[in-house]
Enzyme design. Structure first.
Site, PDB file in Angstrom:
ATOM      1  N   ASP A   1      -7.078   4.436  -4.437  1.00  0.00           N
ATOM      2  CA  ASP A   1      -7.732   4.265  -3.134  1.00  0.00           C
ATOM      3  C   ASP A   1      -8.347   5.632  -2.820  1.00  0.00           C
ATOM      4  O   ASP A   1      -8.590   6.413  -3.762  1.00  0.00           O
ATOM      5  CB  ASP A   1      -6.710   3.840  -2.054  1.00  0.00           C
ATOM      6  CG  ASP A   1      -7.357   3.399  -0.744  1.00  0.00           C
ATOM      7  OD1 ASP A   1      -7.871   2.273  -0.685  1.00  0.00           O
ATOM      8  OD2 ASP A   1      -7.370   4.185   0.236  1.00  0.00           O
TER       9      ASP A   1
ATOM     10  N   LYS B   1       0.869  -1.185   0.000  1.00  0.00           N
ATOM     11  CA  LYS B   1       0.000   0.000   0.000  1.00  0.00           C
ATOM     12  C   LYS B   1       0.898   1.225   0.000  1.00  0.00           C
ATOM     13  O   LYS B   1       2.063   1.144   0.427  1.00  0.00           O
ATOM     14  CB  LYS B   1      -0.882   0.011   1.257  1.00  0.00           C
ATOM     15  CG  LYS B   1      -2.102   0.871   1.130  1.00  0.00           C
ATOM     16  CD  LYS B   1      -3.236   0.138   0.427  1.00  0.00           C
ATOM     17  CE  LYS B   1      -4.405   1.065   0.158  1.00  0.00           C
ATOM     18  NZ  LYS B   1      -5.587   0.313  -0.298  1.00  0.00           N
TER      19      LYS B   1
END
Ligand code: NDP
Length: 451
Positions: A165, A125
């Site tokens: 995201d 991430k």
């Protein structure tokens, strides 16, 4: 002290300030207790200790100029958490709250989610504390270029493939991809969520929201019911929330709430397709506030409240809750209010939207609880399919991608239920998803020896 408790204690001791990461580790590892006895080889090889330590953490300076020529400095992150089963894969988040703890929690969760999809993807991430709100397109472009100016050296189609995201949608992916291509001089599948014209996949924008509702459909079937006639509370108004609402409508349910970081709206008449089109235009094109939805349809607007606050305070009845905004949006009190108001199913579109207290209340009250890493895995799954299409230099039709997505969500649901049963936790999707995701990664790590 058990092996698991010992690992959790060490994580707390090493990084006491990383509260979201500690929460995620506690949530996952606690449910892995039953694997300890069945797999002494994991204990011997210190897999539990190794899996909480990222393969690599990259932090970097992102300097950029605004429209007035003033210089700003943000912080960039990429946490490549675990690459045992495939190239690193996971989104980029641009939001002022981003810090190392949040990126580590997201990267850690991503390991198990990606494993559950059945595709070959490791967990990662990244992101930045940059706030896209109120910035011009040119400012966002300059920021994305500056971010990629460092990130490019750490990623690659067989190394690490980021996606979107919170705060990173089609516009940001376009700028980052364009800049990567310019400096590396390769047109390659290094990011997913790309536009259709330059290598994107059909259904990728819809995938997380659609996949979430497909997963909920599977959970409901275990109780002999479906979405028809169900009242559904959705939070957020972004990518995941929008397509969750669309699929709820398509499967006969009624979505009655929507929110953003400024407030929430309850629309008991239901967010019909024309109202959803208004939300999409408002959020994706004009980048406005959800308050305008309340104004347009003459509904009460709850300033500064979340959907879950409003359900608690106004006693709104719902059958199903789909949190699709952010982490820790549902606390214990919200969860209790949901149960009291008739909610019997929670599907997590956002990552870690429920606190540990909230999860306990779902499990104690026999709520069908689809944890994020299973329920929202549709997004990364279709990202995996985008990578496959890029490697083949082909574009699959919409029906094929949607069919694959449905198959994957069905398989994840089954894998979670099966693992829960095998490890003595029948019906517990949380334990099942964590265990099923973990076993595959742990076996791969074991195969590599001590690296
Ligand atoms: P978007 O940026 O498109 O939308 C996020 C929505 O949530 C916006 O309405 C935003 O409000 C609201 N929101 C964000 N932060 C907060 C906050 N701190 N408090 C209240 N509301 C907030 O993001 P996505 O829809 O892509 O992501 C939503 C969630 O889903 C995240 O948890 C993400 O990690 C998760 N997820 C996303 C995937 C994807 O494919 N996009 C895949 C899997 C999980 P505002 O409009 O005011 O900014």
């Amino acid at each position: 002290m058990s092996v698991i408790q010992d690992v959790i204690a060490k994580v707390k001791e090493k990084d006491p300030e990383q509260k979201e990461f500690i929460q995620a580790v506690t949530e996952v590892l606690t449910t892995l207790e039953p694997t300890v006895e069945k797999h002494p080889e994991f204990v011997k090889a210190k897999i539990y200790e190794r899996i909480v330590e990222p393969d690599r953490v990259v932090m970097f300076r992102v300097p950029w100029e605004d429209d007035k020529g003033e210089i700003h400095v943000n912080r960039g992150f990429r946490v490549q958490f675990n690459g045992a089963i495939g190239p690193y894969k996971g989104g980029l988040r641009f939001h002022p709250s981003v810090n190392l703890s949040i990126i580590k929690f997201l990267g850690f969760e991503q390991i198990f989610k990606n494993s559950l999809t059945g595709l070959a993807m490791g967990g990662a991430k990244g992101g930045s504390d940059f706030d896209p709100k109120g910035k011009s397109d040119r400012e966002v472009m300059r920021f994305c270029y500056a971010f990629m100016r460092e990130l490019f050296r750490h990623i690659g189609p067989d190394t690490d493939v980021p996606a979107g995201d919170i705060g990173v949608g089609g516009r940001e992916i376009g700028y980052m991809y364009g800049y990567y291509k310019k400096i590396v001089n390769e047109h390659t599948g290094v990011l997913t969520g790309k536009g259709l014209e330059y290598g994107g996949s059909l259904i990728r924008p819809e995938a997380t929201g659609y996949g979430l509702v497909y997963f909920v459909h599977e959970m409901l079937a275990t109780r002999g019911t479906d979405l028809r006639g169900k009242k559904v509370a959705v939070s957020g108004a972004g990518n995941v929330a929008q397509y969750a609402i669309e699929k709820v409508n398509q499967l006969g349910g009624k979505a009655i709430t929507v929110s953003d970081s400024s407030g929430a709206v309850v629309d008991e008449a239901g967010i019909t397709p024309d109202k959803l089109a208004f939300i999409m235009e408002l959020k994706n094109v004009r980048r406005g506030r959800i308050k305008e939805y309340a104004e347009k349809y003459n509904l009460p607007y709850y300033e500064g409240k979340s959907v879950w606050d409003v359900i608690k305070e106004q006693g709104v009845k719902v059958d199903i809750a789909l949190p699709c905004a952010t982490q820790n949006e549902i606390n214990g009190e919200h969860a209790q209010a949901l149960v009291n108001n008739g909610c019997f199913c929670v599907g997590e579109g956002a990552n870690m939207p429920s606190t540990l207290d909230a999860i306990k209340i779902y499990l104690d009250n026999n709520v069908l609880y689809g944890p994020a890493k299973a329920a929202n895995a549709g997004g990364v799954a279709v990202s995996g399919l985008e990578m496959a299409q890029n490697s083949q230099r082909l574009s699959w039709p919409r029906e094929k991608v949607d069919e694959e997505l449905q198959k994957i969500m069905k398989n994840i649901h089954k894998a979670a239920l099966d693992a829960a049963e095998t490890y003595g936790q029948k019906g517990n999707y949380l334990a099942g998803a964590n265990i099923a995701g973990f076993i595959k990664v742990a076996k791969a790590m074991l195969a590599f020896g001590v690296v």
